[in-house]
Scaffold this motif. Structure first.
Motif: not given
Length: 267
Positions: A97-103, A117-126, A128-136
């Protein structure tokens, strides 16, 4: 149909699937599973979403794909044995999640994506990353989706470690990755499609239902009858033919994201 483009964005490997039409297009960003498909290239093959007139950029997760130590899963297995939560799950999701802004900034500089605005999608542990981007984060998102996601990290810890010995620090860490508790924030950020395989782990299936209930009208549940937890056959590192359950997930994601792109006036 254009061929996949591979590269790195601020050190994060990616596999990008271009839209059929030239010119700036919307961007969908994904994070893959740790089960099969467990690399950005394999995830792109499992869920290509070819019906979307958008860039689909599949990011590599830490310690997976090109970032896999010694080309094997041994390093991750050792971290799980050491401490499933504090050595592996929590820092893994935090790093992704933290490396996403620069990426994201690097992706925008490299590819002809629009500035909406972008779309975000994650599978399994991914997921959690997509949800963290949304939440934080405050990154604008027009729609999100998760597939067999790690929605409550306590459920994932229970799958990996019998009778995990929580202390004050680890309890705080695991609760920071409870996205049912973050439903109010997520609902205010974007609509969310929650895809859940009816053969997925029962605890993850229950968490998916609870998240949809907590999000209310901002969420939809898509149940896939024949889907267990993985979306592809083992070993799940290289691109492989799309399995029938993954094809059903792919169609549902394409419909969902196209609908919300249309609602924003970008199609």
């Amino acid at each position: 149909m254009h061929s996949p483009i591979t590269g790195t964005a601020a050190g994060v490997p990616f596999t990008a699937l271009p839209p059929n039409d030239d010119g700036p297009a919307p961007l969908i960003v994904t994070w893959h599973m740790l089960d099969a498909p467990r690399s950005d290239a394999a995830f792109a093959a499992a869920l290509p979403m070819n019906g979307l007139p958008a860039w689909r950029v599949h990011l590599g997760m830490p310690m997976r794909g090109e970032r896999m130590a010694d080309g094997s899963t041994a390093a991750i297995s050792e971290l799980i044995r050491e401490d499933a939560l504090m050595s592996f799950l929590h820092p893994f999701v935090r790093q992704a999640a933290e490396e996403f802004t620069a990426a994201l900034a690097s992706i925008r500089a490299q590819l002809s994506v629009d500035d909406g605005p972008i779309g975000v999608l994650g599978g399994s542990l991914g997921g959690a990353v997509a949800l963290r981007v949304l939440a934080e984060t405050e990154i604008p998102v027009f729609a999100g989706a998760v597939v067999n996601a790690a929605i409550r990290m306590r459920s994932v810890v229970d799958l990996l470690s019998d009778d995990y010995p929580y202390d004050t620090e680890s309890a705080k860490a695991v609760d920071s990755l409870d996205f049912v508790a973050e439903a109010g924030t997520i609902a205010g950020r974007s609509p969310l499609l929650v895809v859940s395989g009816e053969l997925d782990h029962p605890a993850l299936r229950t968490d998916a239902l609870h998240l949809v209930d907590a999000l209310g009208e901002r969420a939809e549940l898509l149940s896939i009858t024949e889907l267990a937890h993985p979306l592809a056959d083992e070993p799940g590192i290289e691109p492989a033919p799309q399995l029938p359950p993954a094809r059903e997930v792919d169609a549902g994601l394409t419909t969902w994201l196209r609908r919300h792109l249309t609602e924003t006036g970008r199609l």
